[in-house]
Design a protein around this motif. Structure first.
Motif, short mmCIF file in Angstrom:
data_model
loop_
_atom_site.label_atom_id
_atom_site.label_comp_id
_atom_site.label_asym_id
_atom_site.label_seq_id
_atom_site.Cartn_x
_atom_site.Cartn_y
_atom_site.Cartn_z
N SER A 295 0.93 2.82 12.20
CA SER A 295 2.05 3.58 12.67
C SER A 295 1.59 4.04 13.90
CB SER A 295 2.56 4.68 11.76
OG SER A 295 1.70 5.81 11.97
N HIS B 95 0.90 -1.47 -0.09
CA HIS B 95 -0.14 0.20 -0.06
C HIS B 95 0.73 1.12 -0.03
CE1 HIS B 95 -3.92 -2.05 0.59
NE2 HIS B 95 -3.20 -2.77 1.41
N PRO B 96 0.47 2.25 -0.48
CA PRO B 96 1.26 3.50 -0.46
C PRO B 96 1.48 3.98 0.82
CG PRO B 96 -0.96 4.09 -1.81
CD PRO B 96 -1.17 2.64 -1.19
N TRP B 97 2.80 4.87 0.95
CA TRP B 97 3.31 5.08 2.19
C TRP B 97 2.35 5.98 3.06
CZ3 TRP B 97 3.78 10.05 3.84
CH2 TRP B 97 3.56 11.11 2.80
N TYR B 98 1.57 7.05 2.46
CA TYR B 98 0.64 7.60 3.30
C TYR B 98 -0.43 6.69 3.91
CZ TYR B 98 -1.80 7.40 -0.84
OH TYR B 98 -2.56 7.08 -2.32
N LEU B 99 -0.77 5.76 3.29
CA LEU B 99 -1.77 4.86 3.86
C LEU B 99 -1.17 3.83 4.96
CD1 LEU B 99 -4.89 3.94 3.85
CD2 LEU B 99 -4.21 2.11 2.20
N GLN B 100 0.06 3.56 4.86
CA GLN B 100 0.71 2.88 5.87
C GLN B 100 0.94 3.71 6.86
OE1 GLN B 100 3.97 0.68 4.47
NE2 GLN B 100 3.61 0.43 2.71
N MET B 101 1.42 4.94 6.82
CA MET B 101 1.38 6.01 8.03
C MET B 101 0.18 6.10 8.77
SD MET B 101 4.56 6.62 8.21
CE MET B 101 4.34 8.35 9.31
N PHE B 102 -0.73 6.13 7.84
CA PHE B 102 -2.22 6.65 8.47
C PHE B 102 -2.71 5.35 9.30
CE2 PHE B 102 -7.04 6.57 8.12
CZ PHE B 102 -7.41 7.41 8.55
N LEU C 108 0.79 6.83 14.57
CA LEU C 108 -0.33 7.99 14.50
C LEU C 108 -1.86 7.53 14.56
CD1 LEU C 108 1.00 9.52 11.09
CD2 LEU C 108 0.89 10.55 13.33
N ARG C 109 -1.92 6.01 14.58
CA ARG C 109 -3.33 5.42 14.91
C ARG C 109 -3.74 5.84 16.07
NH1 ARG C 109 -5.31 0.65 12.03
NH2 ARG C 109 -7.33 0.45 12.95
#
Length: 402
Positions: A50, A40-47, A52-53
């Motif tokens: 990580s 998955h794209p990095w921004y979805l992975q971070m969202f 940030l959850r």
């Protein structure tokens, strides 16, 4: 008698808000359908995968509620308040939990009968998995009884935690008295309870035996109440130790707490060399729940420690959010289900989800004003009646109870 810890009220409000955000995001098919960060794209992975959850970690917020309940309920047993006789304790606890709970359950069942016409298109499987069963007399009766084993997420997905909360609350004075008189034994109970929970689940999964796993989950979650009770007992000493730490030390501790709290969303995806049982452990919910509980304990101690965090959490908007947090937790999913069912195929899903937030906050404020506050007042009236008729129990200490 200790002053009310409004910082913890504010934390409870933020936790309830994170449950709301969690359910909003779970309506989105992409979010619900993404089970692993790989591909998955990095921004979805971070969202999603990580720390940030923390802003939308719904299940983890429930672990916070369990630890906080143990903390609050334990205070009278450690000399900070007069002991409450068990009949009075039980009556007030039932009023506090049950009155808003049953209104939320009946509203959810009523809205299901009026609004449900089948699955909604363009939303996730999580959203469509509820409201499939009619509100039969049997279902209504099961919800009214509350503490039995039944499908407690069919009409409102948050009610499962209230069933555990009430079951544990009924026996909590025994747990607290055990901590007063036999602490070494009671401290070991969470390990025993979680082991039983894990064993029951493993035997069920293998088809060796059949258990009603829900009651074993209650055993497991009672350990979080015990953790909260220990925090209540030793909070002053723990706060003194934390207060003596340097600013960088406190920041490091806060960072570690965030990592612990959000561990289910990043820890399982770390490749750890070694025996297979280590990686198998990462798949166990109870394992991650206990790490989350460690983060919760640190959050609570940092919140009640004098300093910047405490001052921020005592801001009026956050304290008010804490006041309405129980109603927000109870009603937000019902409002989400109703609004999406009504409007998702007529309006953009994002707009509908944005509307859920203010509607849920207004509904929570109304429920707090018209359901919770009267229930609390009724509990105080019952207390006044009790102490008029049994004045000798007014100053009885918990360690002197028979």
């Amino acid at each position: 008698m200790d002053k009310r810890l409004h910082e913890l009220d504010a934390l409870r409000g933020l936790a309830a808000l994170s449950v709301l955000f969690s359910h909003l995001f779970l309506v989105l098919p992409l979010v619900w359908g993404t089970a692993h960060p790989r591909g998955h794209p990095w921004y979805l992975q971070m969202f999603m995968f990580s720390p940030l959850r923390i802003f939308w970690a719904g299940h983890e917020a429930v672990m916070f509620f369990f630890v906080l309940s143990g903390f609050v309920l334990a205070l009278p047993f450690f000399g900070t308040k007069p002991a409450v006789p068990y009949p009075l304790y039980l009556a007030k606890r039932i009023l506090r939990i049950y009155s808003p709970y049953i209104v939320a359950a009946l509203v959810a069942m009523g809205l299901r009968e009026v609004l449900y016409k089948g699955d909604v298109g363009g939303v996730s499987g999580w959203f469509n998995q509820s409201w499939k069963v009619s509100a039969t007399p049997e279902a209504i009766g099961q919800h009214l009884l509350m503490i039995g084993s039944f499908n407690n997420s069919e009409f409102n997905p948050v009610l499962w935690s209230l069933v555990h909360e009430m079951r544990i609350s009924i026996v909590f004075p025994l747990i607290a008295l055990g901590l007063v008189r036999h602490q070494k034994i009671v401290v070991a109970l969470p390990i025993l309870f979680t082991t039983i929970y894990w064993l029951a689940g493993s035997l069920n999964f293998r088809g060796i035996m059949s258990f009603d796993h829900d009651y074993f989950a209650t055993l497991h979650y009672s350990g979080f109440f015990i953790l909260g009770s220990l925090l209540a007992k030793y909070r002053k000493g723990l706060v003194r130790v934390l207060s003596a730490a340097s600013r960088s030390g406190k920041l490091a501790l806060l960072s570690a707490a965030v990592l612990a709290y959000t561990n289910p969303f990043w820890f399982p995806y770390i490749d750890v060399p070694g025996p297979g049982w280590i990686n198998a452990l990462f798949a166990k919910r109870w394992f991650h729940e206990w790490i989350t509980a460690g983060g919760v304990a640190v959050f609570m101690l940092l919140a009640i420690m004098p300093g910047v965090i405490s001052r921020v959490l005592r801001a009026r908007p956050l304290v008010f959010l804490g006041a309405i947090s129980y109603s927000l937790y109870l009603f937000h999913a019902v409002i989400l289900k109703a609004l999406v069912t009504l409007a998702a195929e007529e309006f953009p899903l994002g707009i509908v989800l944005l509307c859920v937030v203010p509607v849920a906050l207004v509904a929570a404020a109304a429920s707090w004003r018209w359901i919770e506050v009267p229930s609390i007042r009724l509990g105080k009236s019952i207390s006044a009646w009790w102490y008029r008729h049994f004045p000798e129990t007014r100053t009885m200490r918990s360690d002197k109870l028979p």
